[in-house]
Write an enzyme that holds these catalytic residues in place. Structure first.
Site, PDB file in Angstrom:
ATOM      1  N   ASN A  87      46.236  75.071  27.920  1.00  0.00           N
ATOM      2  CA  ASN A  87      47.062  74.373  28.521  1.00  0.00           C
ATOM      3  C   ASN A  87      48.778  74.564  28.680  1.00  0.00           C
ATOM      4  OD1 ASN A  87      45.051  72.034  28.788  1.00  0.00           O
ATOM      5  ND2 ASN A  87      46.071  71.363  26.375  1.00  0.00           N
ATOM      6  N   HIS A  98      55.186  75.321  22.136  1.00  0.00           N
ATOM      7  CA  HIS A  98      54.546  76.657  21.974  1.00  0.00           C
ATOM      8  C   HIS A  98      53.302  77.449  22.095  1.00  0.00           C
ATOM      9  CE1 HIS A  98      55.689  78.925  17.832  1.00  0.00           C
ATOM     10  NE2 HIS A  98      54.416  79.418  18.362  1.00  0.00           N
ATOM     11  N   HIS A 100      49.621  78.227  22.715  1.00  0.00           N
ATOM     12  CA  HIS A 100      48.977  77.862  21.573  1.00  0.00           C
ATOM     13  C   HIS A 100      47.430  77.383  22.248  1.00  0.00           C
ATOM     14  CE1 HIS A 100      50.232  74.201  23.234  1.00  0.00           C
ATOM     15  NE2 HIS A 100      49.313  73.600  23.310  1.00  0.00           N
TER      16      HIS A 100
HETATM   17  P1  5GP Z   1      48.602  70.779  24.414  1.00  0.00           P
HETATM   18  O1  5GP Z   1      48.268  69.966  25.427  1.00  0.00           O
HETATM   19  O2  5GP Z   1      49.947  71.298  24.208  1.00  0.00           O
HETATM   20  O3  5GP Z   1      48.089  71.996  24.742  1.00  0.00           O
HETATM   21  O4  5GP Z   1      47.373  70.433  22.798  1.00  0.00           O
HETATM   22  C1  5GP Z   1      48.275  70.254  22.228  1.00  0.00           C
HETATM   23  C2  5GP Z   1      47.547  70.311  20.477  1.00  0.00           C
HETATM   24  O5  5GP Z   1      48.769  70.569  19.803  1.00  0.00           O
HETATM   25  C3  5GP Z   1      46.944  68.305  20.989  1.00  0.00           C
HETATM   26  O6  5GP Z   1      45.792  68.630  20.574  1.00  0.00           O
HETATM   27  C4  5GP Z   1      47.434  67.487  19.533  1.00  0.00           C
HETATM   28  O7  5GP Z   1      46.967  67.442  18.944  1.00  0.00           O
HETATM   29  C5  5GP Z   1      47.826  68.742  18.405  1.00  0.00           C
HETATM   30  N1  5GP Z   1      48.891  68.400  17.604  1.00  0.00           N
HETATM   31  C6  5GP Z   1      49.778  68.182  18.082  1.00  0.00           C
HETATM   32  N2  5GP Z   1      50.744  67.553  16.862  1.00  0.00           N
HETATM   33  C7  5GP Z   1      50.451  68.417  16.107  1.00  0.00           C
HETATM   34  C8  5GP Z   1      49.792  67.781  14.397  1.00  0.00           C
HETATM   35  O8  5GP Z   1      51.514  67.624  13.576  1.00  0.00           O
HETATM   36  N3  5GP Z   1      49.326  69.092  13.326  1.00  0.00           N
HETATM   37  C9  5GP Z   1      48.107  69.515  13.974  1.00  0.00           C
HETATM   38  N4  5GP Z   1      47.325  69.735  13.369  1.00  0.00           N
HETATM   39  N5  5GP Z   1      47.918  69.479  16.128  1.00  0.00           N
HETATM   40  C10 5GP Z   1      48.921  69.216  16.473  1.00  0.00           C
HETATM   41 ZN    ZN Z   2      57.778  77.101  18.616  1.00  0.00          ZN
END
Ligand code: 5GP
Ligand code: ZN
Length: 111
Positions: A87, A98, A100
């Site tokens: 994303n 960060h 990912h």
């Molecule tokens: P993004 O929308 O930024 O691509 O995805 C971030 C992802 O990180 C989301 O799917 C969310 O559920 C996950 N996430 C956010 N905070 C945490 C956390 O503290 N622990 C874990 N395991 N996943 C997290």
């Molecule tokens: Zn970071």
């Protein structure tokens, strides 16, 4: 980086359900899974999202994708299939700065 959740997970300052780790990368379960299997693959060092990266990051980016491939094999979805997602930015719903990679699997996935 201060206050980055994924840096804190990488540094073991906050817990996560880790399913893979090496010197460079960490693989853990997403806390709010969007598929039966939902893993997050991160570099341990803080890097911004894809939009913030350049040629100097290409080896690490390649390694991140290969780490996702390895995680898929380890959980047994290499043949059934999986989706890898970056994303990037607001319209993609990016929450965490960060770098990912999401690995989604475990059922036929709607686009
Ligand atoms: P993004 O929308 O930024 O691509 O995805 C971030 C992802 O990180 C989301 O799917 C969310 O559920 C996950 N996430 C956010 N905070 C945490 C956390 O503290 N622990 C874990 N395991 N996943 C997290
Ligand atoms: Zn970071």
């Amino acid at each position: 980086m201060n206050n980055c959740i994924f840096c804190k997970i990488a540094n073991k300052e906050i817990p996560a359900d880790v399913v893979g780790e090496d010197v460079e990368f960490l693989v853990f379960k997403d806390i709010n899974p969007k598929a039966p299997i939902h893993l997050i693959i991160i570099p341990k060092v803080h890097l911004g999202p894809v939009s913030a990266l350049g040629g100097e990051n290409k080896n690490l980016l390649g390694g991140l994708i290969l780490k996702a491939k390895e995680a898929a094999a380890n959980i047994g979805v290499s043949d059934s299939g999986y989706r890898l997602v970056f994303n990037v930015g607001r319209d993609a719903g990016m929450e965490i700065e960060h770098l990912h990679l999401h690995l989604l699997a475990g059922k036929p996935l709607p686009f």
